[in-house]
Design an enzyme around this catalytic site. Structure first.
Site, mmCIF file in Angstrom:
data_model
loop_
_atom_site.group_PDB
_atom_site.id
_atom_site.type_symbol
_atom_site.label_atom_id
_atom_site.label_comp_id
_atom_site.label_asym_id
_atom_site.label_seq_id
_atom_site.Cartn_x
_atom_site.Cartn_y
_atom_site.Cartn_z
ATOM 1 C CB SER A 45 -0.956 -0.046 1.192
ATOM 2 O OG SER A 45 -1.945 0.931 1.090
ATOM 3 C CG ASP A 86 8.131 4.752 -11.779
ATOM 4 O OD1 ASP A 86 8.675 3.630 -11.774
ATOM 5 O OD2 ASP A 86 6.919 4.912 -12.033
ATOM 6 C CE LYS A 131 -5.001 -1.968 0.579
ATOM 7 N NZ LYS A 131 -4.995 -0.554 0.171
#
Length: 436
Positions: free
Chosen positions: A293, A304, A318
């Protein structure tokens, strides 16, 4: 989605109370809604009149709402007034219990992660354990919130959990003493010339804790500080705004995460503001199957943007956002899945997880194949990741401890070696962007 929760509460004993809300002008769709309300009303009355013992209207209605919401996905649920109050205490960083993050799977309670320095962690409960009974009573047929309520109780009292664990031939009992759970979500210490920061959850104090940790480590280590290890292993997540703030603390600019709901106008994007509290020092982030999460949002954003090298094993996966929607007149609240989140490159990690830049096992070569990686994808009714289903999975080579060599924490040891230049950081590559 919010109107559905209100709609359910408005039904009362039958469908009559809803009639005023629906007008003839709404046409054929309303006719179908009336039929469904009539069906519900009929079932409600049959249970009320014929069940083996008398049942209160509130009990039946709470069960109906809980069943409606929990059938949607593993993370949507109904909280009665008491559970809602407990949840509000928990997000502030202090609550009573034994200290585990759990979900429901196949009628059993599955441990997502024990919280650091709690009775559950000290007793050796592990990610992927199943709780089959509480104090000798099977949890079969219990809802998730009911099972959690059974594990809570007065501070100092004891609770016995029957555990099913992968690799163990028989269930075994673990007795724990309930305690007030103080969640200091950020802890830190120096590892020589490297700052180690452990984030165990994302509550209202997490970003402040991180900022304090960096300040203290800078003072302790001084100008020779080489970098930071941010440990997100077994971090079950928490508040979205804290995940955004923690990511922002490490980034100078760019998108951190986007959330996309049912309607295009529901899309929200969160961007970093200028200012990296580490002043550009190298960062290694540790993840494993218990990383879920909010902690995956942080790992995905730093990966990224190539701001950190992600080391460890694939995370839980999740990739959905739950909104707490209070219900009126002391009716508790809905914990409802309202959006999916996407990393800056457009990835949904739902049922997929954050794949580390460098896969490093924690166990030995002999034991690793016996460990089943728990995942969002294992949960019945999980949201499907359509983008991931179209991609061909690539196998990663996993770095393991040398044969015959015992290391207390091989993943951390590997991360420290990277920051000392003993292992190439250049292996880190962010995934290619996908179309939004």
């Amino acid at each position: 989605m919010k109107s559905l929760g209100v709609l359910a509460l408005g039904m009362g004993i039958g469908a009559i109370a809803m009639a005023g809300v629906l007008t003839q002008a709404q046409g054929a769709n309303n006719s179908n809604i009336y039929k469904q309300f009539d069906l519900f009303s009929d079932a409600y009355e049959k249970v009320r009149e014929n069940y083996v013992r008398p049942v209160q209207d509130q009990e039946l209605m709470s069960g109906a709402i809980a069943g409606m919401v929990s059938s949607l996905d593993p993370h949507s649920s109904y909280m009665d007034a008491k559970a809602f109050a407990d949840m509000q205490i928990q997000t502030k960083g202090e609550f009573g219990g034994i200290g585990i993050e759990v979900t429901m799977e196949d009628g059993l309670i599955k441990v997502i992660s024990p919280i650091d320095d709690t009775p559950a962690a000290k007793a050796g409960l592990k990610t992927g354990d199943y709780i089959a009974s509480i104090n000798g009573d099977s949890i079969q047929g219990l809802g998730l919130n009911d099972a959690i309520d059974k594990m809570r109780g007065p501070v100092g009292t004891k609770v016995t959990l029957t555990i099913l664990r992968q690799g163990e031939k028989k269930p075994f009992d673990v007795q724990l003493a309930r305690a007030v759970i103080h969640v200091d979500s950020v802890k830190w210490h120096r590892e020589g010339d490297i700052g180690y920061i452990r984030i165990s959850a994302f509550n209202e104090e997490t970003s402040k804790g991180l900022e304090k940790a960096v300040r203290e480590l800078k003072k302790q280590i001084g100008s020779g500080l080489k970098g930071y290890v941010v440990d997100l292993r077994n971090d079950p997540g928490g508040l979205l705004d804290q995940a955004v703030q923690v990511s922002d603390d490490f980034l100078q600019k760019g998108e951190i995460v986007s959330t996309r709901g049912r309607h295009p106008e529901d899309t929200q994007r969160y961007d970093a503001k200028a200012g990296d509290i580490t002043e550009g020092k190298p960062i290694v982030v540790l993840v494993n199957a218990g990383t879920a999460s909010a902690s995956e949002i942080v790992a995905g954003a730093l990966q990224d943007h190539k701001r950190a090298t992600i080391v460890g094993m694939t995370s839980f996966g999740k990739g959905s956002v739950q909104t707490i929607i209070p219900l009126g007149d002391g009716g508790g609240a809905l914990r409802l899945t309202t959006a999916r989140y996407y990393t800056p490159s457009g990835r949904s990690i739902q049922a997929e997880g954050i794949v580390p830049n460098i896969a490093v096992a924690q166990g030995s070569e002999e034991n690793a194949p016996k460990i089943e990686r728990p995942s969002e994808a294992d949960l019945p009714g999980h949201l499907v990741n359509e983008d991931a289903a179209k991609k061909k999975k690539q196998e990663q080579s996993i770095i393991r401890p040398p044969a015959g060599k015992k290391v207390e924490d091989f993943q951390l040891s590997y991360a420290l070696d990277m920051l000392h230049g003993k292992t190439a950081m250049a292996q880190a590559k962010a995934p290619a962007p996908q179309a939004h």
